[in-house]
Motif scaffolding. Structure first.
Motif, PDB file in Angstrom:
ATOM      1  N   GLY A  19     -95.015  48.487 -72.957  1.00 30.55           N
ATOM      2  CA  GLY A  19     -93.943  47.720 -73.559  1.00 30.55           C
ATOM      3  C   GLY A  19     -93.498  46.581 -72.663  1.00 30.55           C
ATOM      4  N   THR A  20     -92.641  45.752 -73.194  1.00 31.06           N
ATOM      5  CA  THR A  20     -92.123  44.621 -72.426  1.00 31.06           C
ATOM      6  C   THR A  20     -91.022  45.040 -71.457  1.00 31.06           C
ATOM      7  OG1 THR A  20     -90.537  44.120 -74.200  1.00 31.06           O
ATOM      8  CG2 THR A  20     -92.675  43.009 -74.278  1.00 31.06           C
ATOM      9  N   GLY A  21     -90.495  46.263 -71.628  1.00 30.22           N
ATOM     10  CA  GLY A  21     -89.490  46.783 -70.700  1.00 30.22           C
ATOM     11  C   GLY A  21     -88.167  47.061 -71.381  1.00 30.22           C
ATOM     12  N   GLY A  22     -87.495  48.118 -70.900  1.00 32.63           N
ATOM     13  CA  GLY A  22     -86.166  48.442 -71.382  1.00 32.63           C
ATOM     14  C   GLY A  22     -86.114  49.325 -72.609  1.00 32.63           C
ATOM     15  N   GLY A  23     -87.280  49.682 -73.171  1.00 32.62           N
ATOM     16  CA  GLY A  23     -87.293  50.529 -74.355  1.00 32.62           C
ATOM     17  C   GLY A  23     -87.679  51.953 -74.030  1.00 32.62           C
ATOM     18  N   ARG A  24     -87.785  52.769 -75.057  1.00 34.26           N
ATOM     19  CA  ARG A  24     -88.157  54.172 -74.881  1.00 34.26           C
ATOM     20  C   ARG A  24     -89.661  54.337 -75.092  1.00 34.26           C
ATOM     21  NH1 ARG A  24     -83.700  57.384 -74.669  1.00 34.26           N
ATOM     22  NH2 ARG A  24     -81.756  56.489 -75.461  1.00 34.26           N
ATOM     23  N   SER A  25     -90.224  55.280 -74.371  1.00 38.02           N
ATOM     24  CA  SER A  25     -91.655  55.552 -74.494  1.00 38.02           C
ATOM     25  C   SER A  25     -91.882  56.732 -75.432  1.00 38.02           C
ATOM     26  CB  SER A  25     -92.256  55.854 -73.123  1.00 38.02           C
ATOM     27  OG  SER A  25     -91.595  56.954 -72.530  1.00 38.02           O
ATOM     28  N   LEU A  26     -92.987  56.676 -76.157  1.00 39.52           N
ATOM     29  CA  LEU A  26     -93.319  57.721 -77.123  1.00 39.52           C
ATOM     30  C   LEU A  26     -94.783  58.099 -76.975  1.00 39.52           C
ATOM     31  CD1 LEU A  26     -92.488  59.454 -79.579  1.00 39.52           C
ATOM     32  CD2 LEU A  26     -93.179  57.544 -81.045  1.00 39.52           C
ATOM     33  N   MET A  27     -95.039  59.405 -76.914  1.00 47.28           N
ATOM     34  CA  MET A  27     -96.407  59.915 -76.876  1.00 47.28           C
ATOM     35  C   MET A  27     -96.759  60.532 -78.222  1.00 47.28           C
ATOM     36  SD  MET A  27     -98.139  62.933 -74.505  1.00 47.28           S
ATOM     37  CE  MET A  27     -97.953  62.038 -72.967  1.00 47.28           C
ATOM     38  N   ALA A  83    -100.307  53.660 -84.132  1.00 43.64           N
ATOM     39  CA  ALA A  83    -100.022  53.074 -82.821  1.00 43.64           C
ATOM     40  C   ALA A  83    -100.502  51.628 -82.752  1.00 43.64           C
ATOM     41  CB  ALA A  83    -100.673  53.910 -81.725  1.00 43.64           C
ATOM     42  N   ALA A  84    -101.666  51.367 -83.330  1.00 40.85           N
ATOM     43  CA  ALA A  84    -102.180  49.999 -83.319  1.00 40.85           C
ATOM     44  C   ALA A  84    -101.338  49.076 -84.197  1.00 40.85           C
ATOM     45  CB  ALA A  84    -103.634  50.000 -83.773  1.00 40.85           C
ATOM     46  N   ARG A  85    -100.951  49.551 -85.374  1.00 40.87           N
ATOM     47  CA  ARG A  85    -100.123  48.724 -86.263  1.00 40.87           C
ATOM     48  C   ARG A  85     -98.759  48.432 -85.639  1.00 40.87           C
ATOM     49  NH1 ARG A  85    -100.892  51.692 -92.177  1.00 40.87           N
ATOM     50  NH2 ARG A  85    -103.051  51.024 -92.577  1.00 40.87           N
ATOM     51  N   ALA A  86     -98.145  49.473 -85.062  1.00 42.83           N
ATOM     52  CA  ALA A  86     -96.791  49.310 -84.528  1.00 42.83           C
ATOM     53  C   ALA A  86     -96.750  48.374 -83.333  1.00 42.83           C
ATOM     54  CB  ALA A  86     -96.219  50.672 -84.140  1.00 42.83           C
ATOM     55  N   THR A  87     -97.864  48.241 -82.632  1.00 40.61           N
ATOM     56  CA  THR A  87     -97.879  47.400 -81.424  1.00 40.61           C
ATOM     57  C   THR A  87     -98.555  46.054 -81.662  1.00 40.61           C
ATOM     58  OG1 THR A  87     -99.906  48.544 -80.685  1.00 40.61           O
ATOM     59  CG2 THR A  87     -97.788  49.382 -79.862  1.00 40.61           C
ATOM     60  N   GLU A  88     -98.722  45.675 -82.917  1.00 41.19           N
ATOM     61  CA  GLU A  88     -99.266  44.350 -83.192  1.00 41.19           C
ATOM     62  C   GLU A  88     -98.338  43.266 -82.656  1.00 41.19           C
ATOM     63  OE1 GLU A  88     -99.961  44.363 -87.393  1.00 41.19           O
ATOM     64  OE2 GLU A  88    -101.993  45.206 -87.178  1.00 41.19           O
ATOM     65  N   ARG A  89     -97.046  43.568 -82.669  1.00 40.78           N
ATOM     66  CA  ARG A  89     -96.097  42.742 -81.923  1.00 40.78           C
ATOM     67  C   ARG A  89     -95.565  43.594 -80.783  1.00 40.78           C
ATOM     68  NH1 ARG A  89     -90.922  43.919 -82.024  1.00 40.78           N
ATOM     69  NH2 ARG A  89     -90.018  45.235 -83.658  1.00 40.78           N
ATOM     70  N   PRO A  90     -95.241  42.977 -79.637  1.00 42.49           N
ATOM     71  CA  PRO A  90     -94.831  43.773 -78.475  1.00 42.49           C
ATOM     72  C   PRO A  90     -93.558  44.577 -78.749  1.00 42.49           C
ATOM     73  CG  PRO A  90     -95.369  41.526 -77.820  1.00 42.49           C
ATOM     74  CD  PRO A  90     -95.330  41.539 -79.321  1.00 42.49           C
ATOM     75  N   LEU A 133     -98.470  59.584 -93.832  1.00 43.65           N
ATOM     76  CA  LEU A 133     -98.256  59.923 -92.424  1.00 43.65           C
ATOM     77  C   LEU A 133     -98.396  58.690 -91.548  1.00 43.65           C
ATOM     78  CD1 LEU A 133     -97.939  61.921 -90.061  1.00 43.65           C
ATOM     79  CD2 LEU A 133    -100.421  62.305 -90.195  1.00 43.65           C
ATOM     80  N   THR A 134     -99.405  57.884 -91.799  1.00 45.58           N
ATOM     81  CA  THR A 134     -99.601  56.667 -91.006  1.00 45.58           C
ATOM     82  C   THR A 134     -98.395  55.747 -91.112  1.00 45.58           C
ATOM     83  OG1 THR A 134    -101.987  56.849 -91.408  1.00 45.58           O
ATOM     84  CG2 THR A 134    -101.167  54.743 -90.585  1.00 45.58           C
ATOM     85  N   ASP A 135     -97.851  55.591 -92.307  1.00 42.01           N
ATOM     86  CA  ASP A 135     -96.680  54.729 -92.501  1.00 42.01           C
ATOM     87  C   ASP A 135     -95.451  55.283 -91.776  1.00 42.01           C
ATOM     88  OD1 ASP A 135     -98.185  53.035 -94.087  1.00 42.01           O
ATOM     89  OD2 ASP A 135     -97.468  53.883 -95.982  1.00 42.01           O
ATOM     90  N   VAL A 136     -95.232  56.602 -91.886  1.00 44.23           N
ATOM     91  CA  VAL A 136     -94.066  57.203 -91.238  1.00 44.23           C
ATOM     92  C   VAL A 136     -94.179  57.079 -89.724  1.00 44.23           C
ATOM     93  CG1 VAL A 136     -92.837  59.373 -90.822  1.00 44.23           C
ATOM     94  CG2 VAL A 136     -93.559  58.774 -93.139  1.00 44.23           C
ATOM     95  N   THR A 139     -92.096  52.173 -84.014  1.00 43.81           N
ATOM     96  CA  THR A 139     -91.383  50.897 -83.891  1.00 43.81           C
ATOM     97  C   THR A 139     -89.901  51.121 -83.623  1.00 43.81           C
ATOM     98  OG1 THR A 139     -92.969  49.854 -85.395  1.00 43.81           O
ATOM     99  CG2 THR A 139     -90.869  48.724 -85.057  1.00 43.81           C
ATOM    100  N   ALA A 140     -89.282  51.996 -84.388  1.00 45.27           N
ATOM    101  CA  ALA A 140     -87.839  52.222 -84.235  1.00 45.27           C
ATOM    102  C   ALA A 140     -87.522  52.891 -82.906  1.00 45.27           C
ATOM    103  CB  ALA A 140     -87.332  53.078 -85.395  1.00 45.27           C
ATOM    104  N   PHE A 141     -88.304  53.881 -82.516  1.00 43.11           N
ATOM    105  CA  PHE A 141     -87.987  54.631 -81.300  1.00 43.11           C
ATOM    106  C   PHE A 141     -88.247  53.802 -80.051  1.00 43.11           C
ATOM    107  CE2 PHE A 141     -88.750  57.608 -77.856  1.00 43.11           C
ATOM    108  CZ  PHE A 141     -87.688  58.496 -78.006  1.00 43.11           C
TER     109      PHE A 141
END
Length: 390
Positions: free
Chosen positions: A63-71, A117-124, A360-363, A369-371
């Motif tokens: 991430g660009t910093g300051g956000g939460r990480s998700l596994m 994961a790929a869709r959600a990170t298309e933008r940083p 599932l992919t959409d959820v 993105t939100a987390f």
């Protein structure tokens, strides 16, 4: 990026766990496939392979910093192919379902979390996204255990199949061996022999009573009660000899609040009573593999974030089987289980409902993105140890 196409590619790769099926192909080929896919989609890829031929893949988008990480966590291995109805490695689509070994358990979850994961990170995003495709969940969970030695996160989602229901608890288990001692003698000399198999019968009757007591005891609100059963029994050498020993393997399924130590003492008490009341009864108890039960906090931020991305009132459920959620939770990572609909785990026919795969992919995409764009978190939590692993 289409999760259906990715799933078809995953199904075509043999990833049978060799600890379950001697000679099984293992995760090496499917790990190579996932590595190539992640690299093409801009992920930093780490390969963890303490056991040769049994790799886990951890893909990271920083991430660009300051956000939460998700596994996101899912297992690459499957049970065996023998006895499958049809070609288990040929993804076959019919009536909105994709059939093949692992479609439900759990390559559908793997495909969904990779694409999400790929869709959600298309933008940083502000936080890191970590995708752990692990080895060996179907046997000893050495893959997730190895991953957690080097990676952590603010939260995790395990994408085991859950019929698109929010799974917040599951049972644990403890394996035991009881060896009942006898005394070998010729079958014609009962005054010299002690029949270990007959003595073991007293223990089996007591075990059945223990199961009845558990069934009538305190209940967990989602999981019910713990259980116990005998799994294997071996003893004796030939028809004309009193057996010198009889070995019983048993499994104790546990609910939150029950520990391996507690279940060990529970069984030892049974054996001590038999030793005191049954002539010539002697037995030893050995504890084997133990895995903790799991229970999520329903108010945890990752639970609330995922529920907010559902388009319906969530169904809250628990599972009787064990998953890697327990290892993540024990490592201090709040988590839950959420996965596809379908059927046939470990069965002769296995399929995933393709509409549920898309859902599932959409959820997962919305949840990532939100987390990960929320304030707080560990910043760059991807590595606990050597950051140079690749």
């Amino acid at each position: 990026m289409n999760p259906r196409d990715l799933l078809a590619g995953l199904i075509a790769i043999d990833s049978v766990n060799p600890d379950l099926v001697p000679g099984g192909n293992g995760e090496k080929d499917i790990a190579d496939f996932c590595t190539t896919w992640f690299q093409r989609n801009g992920f930093e890829v780490h390969r963890l392979e303490r056991r040769p031929g049994r790799p886990s893949i951890v893909a990271v988008k920083k991430g660009t910093g300051g956000g939460r990480s998700l596994m996101l966590n899912g297992h690459l291995d499957t049970v065996g192919l023998a006895g499958y109805a049809g070609d288990p490695l040929e993804p076959r689509t019919e009536d909105g379902r994709m059939h093949g070994r692992g479609t439900f358990d759990m390559k559908g979850g793997i495909a969904a979390m990779m694409v999400a994961a790929a869709r959600a990170t298309e933008r940083p995003l502000r936080g890191d996204v970590i995708v752990a495709c692990v080895a060996d969940e179907e046997h000893g969970s050495t893959g997730t255990a190895e991953v957690l030695e080097s990676f952590t996160a603010d939260a995790a989602i395990v994408t085991e199949p859950s019929h698109l229901e929010v799974t917040l608890a599951h049972k644990g288990f403890v394996w035991f061996e009881v060896e009942v001692e006898g005394r070998a003698a010729h079958g014609s000399r009962p005054e010299l022999g002690v029949d270990a198999i007959a003595k073991a019968g007293h223990f089996l009757v007591a075990l059945e009573q223990l199961q009845e007591d558990l069934a009538n005891g305190p209940r967990h609100h989602l999981l019910g009660t713990g259980t116990v059963h005998a799994s294997l029994i071996t003893g004796g050498e030939e028809a004309s000899t009193y057996p010198a020993s009889c070995r019983i393997t048993l499994e104790r399924r546990t609910v939150p609040g029950e520990s391996p130590q507690q279940t060990h003492q529970e069984l030892q008490t049974v054996l001590d009573h038999l030793t005191a009341t049954i002539p010539d009864f002697r037995a030893t108890l050995t504890r084997g593999l133990a895995r903790d039960p799991f229970e999520a906090d329903p108010d945890a931020e990752i639970v609330r974030t995922l529920v907010a991305n559902l388009d319906a009132e969530p169904v809250i459920r628990a599972e009787p089987f064990w998953t890697d959620c327990a290892l993540l939770d024990r490592a201090g990572i709040p988590c839950l289980l959420f996965g596809v609909d379908g059927a046939g785990a470990h069965a002769a026919t296995e399929y995933v409902d393709l509409a549920s795969l898309d859902r599932l992919t959409d959820v997962l995409t919305g949840t990532i993105t939100a987390f990960c764009d929320q304030d707080g978190g560990q910043g760059l939590p991807r590595s606990r140890g050597d950051e140079s692993r690749a």
